[in-house]
Design an enzyme around this catalytic site. Structure first.
Site, PDB file in Angstrom:
ATOM      1  N   LYS A  81       8.842   5.156 -52.139  1.00  0.00           N
ATOM      2  CA  LYS A  81       8.706   4.512 -50.834  1.00  0.00           C
ATOM      3  C   LYS A  81       7.356   4.884 -50.244  1.00  0.00           C
ATOM      4  O   LYS A  81       7.085   6.045 -49.944  1.00  0.00           O
ATOM      5  CB  LYS A  81       9.848   4.955 -49.905  1.00  0.00           C
TER       6      LYS A  81
ATOM      7  N   ARG B  57      17.430  -3.074 -51.708  1.00  0.00           N
ATOM      8  CA  ARG B  57      16.291  -2.783 -50.812  1.00  0.00           C
ATOM      9  C   ARG B  57      15.034  -3.435 -51.375  1.00  0.00           C
ATOM     10  O   ARG B  57      14.398  -2.913 -52.280  1.00  0.00           O
ATOM     11  CB  ARG B  57      16.086  -1.268 -50.677  1.00  0.00           C
TER      12      ARG B  57
ATOM     13  N   SER C  19      19.709   6.212 -41.256  1.00  0.00           N
ATOM     14  CA  SER C  19      18.787   7.262 -41.701  1.00  0.00           C
ATOM     15  C   SER C  19      18.476   8.218 -40.562  1.00  0.00           C
ATOM     16  O   SER C  19      18.054   7.792 -39.483  1.00  0.00           O
ATOM     17  CB  SER C  19      17.481   6.651 -42.212  1.00  0.00           C
TER      18      SER C  19
END
Length: 216
Positions: A147, A45, A117
């Site tokens: 995040k 990611r 998600s």
């Protein structure tokens, strides 16, 4: 195509170079240490402060594919099914804010494992109607700094409710640490996904071993 197994979700490492001080060499070393120690899945990611350009990201994604193959660990790419297909990853993970899940299923269904998600009952209800989805990622369970655009923490009680409602195996993510790991697993989720718990650890191998031991 890799066959999905819920046990893949047990010790699920997520990360990019932004999680190791924007140092690609350190990132590769730390990921390899975690793979060698026994993480059960890895998701690349690259976002939230990454300094890599597209070409560098693709190059690193290829190197991570080589490492995950070497250690026989399922390899997912975050929110980029084109890159996942390009580097022959095992799967792609799709967020609610990223791309429309239907498009990803259309492009990658039957070619890649698909994670999705979901943080609300309505999102879970939609996911239950999507047979091409292999697993659900739910969180952040706790407040997280990994995040920048993270949603508000859902807590363990909501996590438990979402897991009960989901027809797909669920992996919990967000603010999970050694202190709350048992509480998270007690909700019945198939596994936990972490970033800083592993990549921010001074003993990566020991942390992975501790997480694996939590299932015994």
């Amino acid at each position: 195509m890799t066959v999905f197994d819920p046990n893949m979700l047990r010790v699920y490492l997520v990360g990019g170079t932004q999680d190791t001080g924007n140092d690609p060499d350190r990132f590769l070393r730390d990921v390899e240490t975690a793979l060698k120690a026994g993480v059960t899945a890895f998701q690349y990611r690259e976002k939230d402060g990454s300094l890599l350009n597209h070409a560098e990201t693709v190059q690193l994604a290829h190197r991570l594919r080589e490492l995950t193959r070497q250690y026989q660990v399922p390899y997912f790419i975050d929110d980029d099914e084109k890159l996942a297909l390009q580097v022959e990853a095992d799967g792609v993970h799709v967020g609610q804010k990223d791309q429309r899940i239907e498009k990803v299923i259309q492009r990658a269904g039957g070619k890649l494992l698909i994670g999705y998600s979901c943080n609300t009952a309505a999102e879970i209800a939609k996911a239950n109607r999507l047979s091409a989805v292999d697993y659900i990622g739910a969180g952040p369970v706790f407040t997280t700094n990994s995040k920048g655009d993270a949603d508000p923490a859902i807590g363990v009680e909501q996590l438990k409710q979402l897991n009960t409602a989901s027809q797909h195996p669920m992996v919990a993510i967000g603010g999970i640490s050694q202190a709350n790991l048992t509480d998270v697993l007690n909700t019945g989720v198939a596994g936990v996904a972490v970033i800083s718990m592993i990549l921010g650890s001074s003993d990566i191998a020991g942390t992975v071993e501790l997480m694996r031991a939590a299932y015994k």
